[in-house]
Design an enzyme around this catalytic site. Structure first.
Site, PDB file in Angstrom:
ATOM      1  N   THR A  89       0.823  -1.216   0.000  1.00  0.00           N
ATOM      2  CA  THR A  89       0.000   0.000   0.000  1.00  0.00           C
ATOM      3  C   THR A  89       0.856   1.264   0.000  1.00  0.00           C
ATOM      4  O   THR A  89       0.612   2.195  -0.788  1.00  0.00           O
ATOM      5  CB  THR A  89      -0.876   0.029   1.277  1.00  0.00           C
ATOM      6  N   THR A  90       1.826   1.302   0.889  1.00  0.00           N
ATOM      7  CA  THR A  90       2.671   2.491   1.040  1.00  0.00           C
ATOM      8  C   THR A  90       3.384   2.804  -0.276  1.00  0.00           C
ATOM      9  O   THR A  90       3.439   3.953  -0.718  1.00  0.00           O
ATOM     10  CB  THR A  90       3.717   2.244   2.155  1.00  0.00           C
TER      11      THR A  90
ATOM     12  N   HIS B 223      -8.320  -0.442   2.574  1.00  0.00           N
ATOM     13  CA  HIS B 223      -8.114  -1.876   2.755  1.00  0.00           C
ATOM     14  C   HIS B 223      -9.450  -2.612   2.706  1.00  0.00           C
ATOM     15  O   HIS B 223      -9.504  -3.825   2.922  1.00  0.00           O
ATOM     16  CB  HIS B 223      -7.475  -2.165   4.122  1.00  0.00           C
TER      17      HIS B 223
ATOM     18  N   ARG C 162       9.793  -2.422   6.308  1.00  0.00           N
ATOM     19  CA  ARG C 162      10.524  -3.481   7.023  1.00  0.00           C
ATOM     20  C   ARG C 162      11.664  -3.947   6.131  1.00  0.00           C
ATOM     21  O   ARG C 162      12.776  -3.502   6.276  1.00  0.00           O
ATOM     22  CB  ARG C 162       9.569  -4.625   7.412  1.00  0.00           C
TER      23      ARG C 162
HETATM   24  P1  PAP Z   1      -0.378  -1.457   5.235  1.00  0.00           P
HETATM   25  O1  PAP Z   1      -1.034  -2.740   4.869  1.00  0.00           O
HETATM   26  O2  PAP Z   1      -0.271  -1.274   6.717  1.00  0.00           O
HETATM   27  O3  PAP Z   1      -0.983  -0.292   4.541  1.00  0.00           O
HETATM   28  P2  PAP Z   1       1.756  -1.860   3.336  1.00  0.00           P
HETATM   29  O4  PAP Z   1       2.457  -0.656   2.860  1.00  0.00           O
HETATM   30  O5  PAP Z   1       0.756  -2.490   2.419  1.00  0.00           O
HETATM   31  O6  PAP Z   1       1.143  -1.557   4.761  1.00  0.00           O
HETATM   32  O7  PAP Z   1       2.787  -3.013   3.638  1.00  0.00           O
HETATM   33  C1  PAP Z   1       4.072  -2.815   4.117  1.00  0.00           C
HETATM   34  C2  PAP Z   1       4.969  -3.739   3.306  1.00  0.00           C
HETATM   35  O8  PAP Z   1       5.369  -3.062   2.106  1.00  0.00           O
HETATM   36  C3  PAP Z   1       6.238  -4.070   4.050  1.00  0.00           C
HETATM   37  O9  PAP Z   1       6.663  -5.355   3.562  1.00  0.00           O
HETATM   38  P3  PAP Z   1       7.652  -6.305   4.391  1.00  0.00           P
HETATM   39  O10 PAP Z   1       7.125  -6.418   5.784  1.00  0.00           O
HETATM   40  O11 PAP Z   1       7.629  -7.612   3.673  1.00  0.00           O
HETATM   41  O12 PAP Z   1       8.988  -5.680   4.323  1.00  0.00           O
HETATM   42  C4  PAP Z   1       7.144  -2.950   3.569  1.00  0.00           C
HETATM   43  O13 PAP Z   1       8.515  -3.196   3.782  1.00  0.00           O
HETATM   44  C5  PAP Z   1       6.792  -2.911   2.106  1.00  0.00           C
HETATM   45  N1  PAP Z   1       7.151  -1.630   1.481  1.00  0.00           N
HETATM   46  C6  PAP Z   1       6.991  -0.383   1.981  1.00  0.00           C
HETATM   47  N2  PAP Z   1       7.447   0.542   1.138  1.00  0.00           N
HETATM   48  C7  PAP Z   1       7.909  -0.133   0.050  1.00  0.00           C
HETATM   49  C8  PAP Z   1       8.524   0.283  -1.177  1.00  0.00           C
HETATM   50  N3  PAP Z   1       8.753   1.560  -1.445  1.00  0.00           N
HETATM   51  N4  PAP Z   1       8.849  -0.678  -2.062  1.00  0.00           N
HETATM   52  C9  PAP Z   1       8.625  -1.987  -1.813  1.00  0.00           C
HETATM   53  N5  PAP Z   1       8.061  -2.442  -0.672  1.00  0.00           N
HETATM   54  C10 PAP Z   1       7.710  -1.525   0.255  1.00  0.00           C
END
Ligand code: PAP
Length: 338
Positions: free
Chosen positions: A84-85, A147, A304
């Site tokens: 999402t982010t 969501h 993360r």
């Molecule tokens: P949300 O469901 O709370 O809105 P969301 O952004 O969908 O959060 O999910 C976060 C995941 O996207 C994290 O994955 P991970 O736990 O497997 O690492 C986060 O690291 C990843 N994420 C955030 N920003 C990016 C980015 N710019 N590019 C790729 N993945 C990203």
């Protein structure tokens, strides 16, 4: 954005019209007490086939009535932890590039100081009782996140002409990301072990779950209305982000011009919105996001690892096979395969 919170204000969805009015719950607190509930990993109640955070019903349920889609709205829909982010950042950078195109190189692009989750508001993150006033006030064209499963959005999403982008992710990585997020929200502790949480996930009992139902609703809609519903996969975006950015721009009806291609604008957007860039920014590393109802989430928790296949570091091969088997079974015949 993931959800957290509690409260029990009056139900402000449509008033009941039938003779059983007296039996209708008078508040969200009353409603919660009538719904199937599950505890353990996360506390959830089942409402219209989906498992939801009981404290968030007052934010979630009214969206169906209060959100009035406009023809030029762009709705970015995701199950939790599917990117999402990232999608918010990309969509924001693509659609506002006319205003900010000089800024990509000039270090004053808004995304360098505003968290992507704040740059694009979430439909179900609002102060209960105040409706969607902030979202109503936004000028068109609006970029909005959610969501919510499609069935909890207003039917006008399908008829208003608005565009929907749905981003899904390989379920094993979704679980691992969610596991860490939920633990992080609780100071690094989980009330259950990982295998118990995974069992609930595979049963469909996760926030906004069953995940496969969430995926399938949007998947079917994207097959029925591909010109208005774009279905994307996190893994494909990671493999070729420039291509994903071009696809998004085309879908938003603002494709890159030859001149922009020549200047490398798609590549600049990818760089600006990359995990490495966003996760390193002070504005994304410190402070909290306000969820609108006295709850907050640390801004850094949305970043993360941002990797494909991290599940292998946390789940056994057998656990992985179990998730695969569940999703294969649930998605059978749909054409959606992981
Ligand atoms: P949300 O469901 O709370 O809105 P969301 O952004 O969908 O959060 O999910 C976060 C995941 O996207 C994290 O994955 P991970 O736990 O497997 O690492 C986060 O690291 C990843 N994420 C955030 N920003 C990016 C980015 N710019 N590019 C790729 N993945 C990203």
């Amino acid at each position: 954005m993931a959800q957290a919170a509690s409260g029990s204000s009056k139900i402000d969805t449509k008033a009941p019209t039938s003779a059983d009015e007296a039996a209708q719950p008078k508040s969200y607190g009353d409603l919660v007490s009538t719904l199937p509930a599950r505890g353990g990993w996360v506390s959830l109640v089942q409402y219209q086939n989906y498992w939801l955070n009981p404290g968030r019903l007052q934010n979630i349920i009214p969206v169906k009535e209060l959100y009035k889609p406009r023809a030029d709205d762009i709705v970015l829909a995701t199950y939790l932890k599917c990117g999402t982010t990232w999608l918010k950042a990309l969509a924001f950078a693509i659609t506002t590039r006319g205003r900010h195109h000089q800024a990509f190189a000039a270090a004053d692009h808004p995304l360098l100081t505003v968290h992507p989750q704040e740059a694009v508001p979430h439909l179900e993150v609002h102060t209960p009782g105040q409706g969607l006033a902030d979202i109503e006030r936004l000028p068109s064209p609006r970029l909005l996140g959610t969501h919510l499963p499609l069935s909890l959005l207003p039917p006008a999403v399908a008829t208003s002409g608005c565009r929907v982008v749905y981003l899904c992710r390989q379920p094993k990585d979704v679980f691992v990301s969610l596991w860490h997020f939920v633990k992080g929200m609780r100071g690094g502790r989980s009330p259950v072990e990982l295998d118990a949480a995974l069992a609930m996930f595979c049963e469909g009992v996760s926030p906004f779950g069953p995940v496969w139902e969430h995926y399938l609703e949007y998947w079917k809609e994207s097959l029925a209305r591909p010109e208005r519903v774009l279905f994307l996969r996190y893994e494909e975006m990671v493999a070729d982000p420039v291509r994903a950015v071009r696809t998004l721009a085309g879908f938003f009806a603002v494709p890159f011009t030859d001149e922009e291609e020549g200047r490398g604008v798609p590549e600049e957007i990818v760089r600006l919105c990359s995990f490495e860039m966003l996760s390193g920014l002070e504005s994304n590393r410190t402070g909290d996001l306000d969820c609108g109802d006295n709850t907050v989430i640390g801004k850094s928790t949305f970043f993360r690892k941002g990797k494909v296949g991290d599940w292998e570091n946390h789940l056994t091969k057998e656990m992985g096979k179990k998730v695969d088997a569940v999703f294969e079974d649930k998605l059978q015949g749909s054409g959606l395969v992981f």
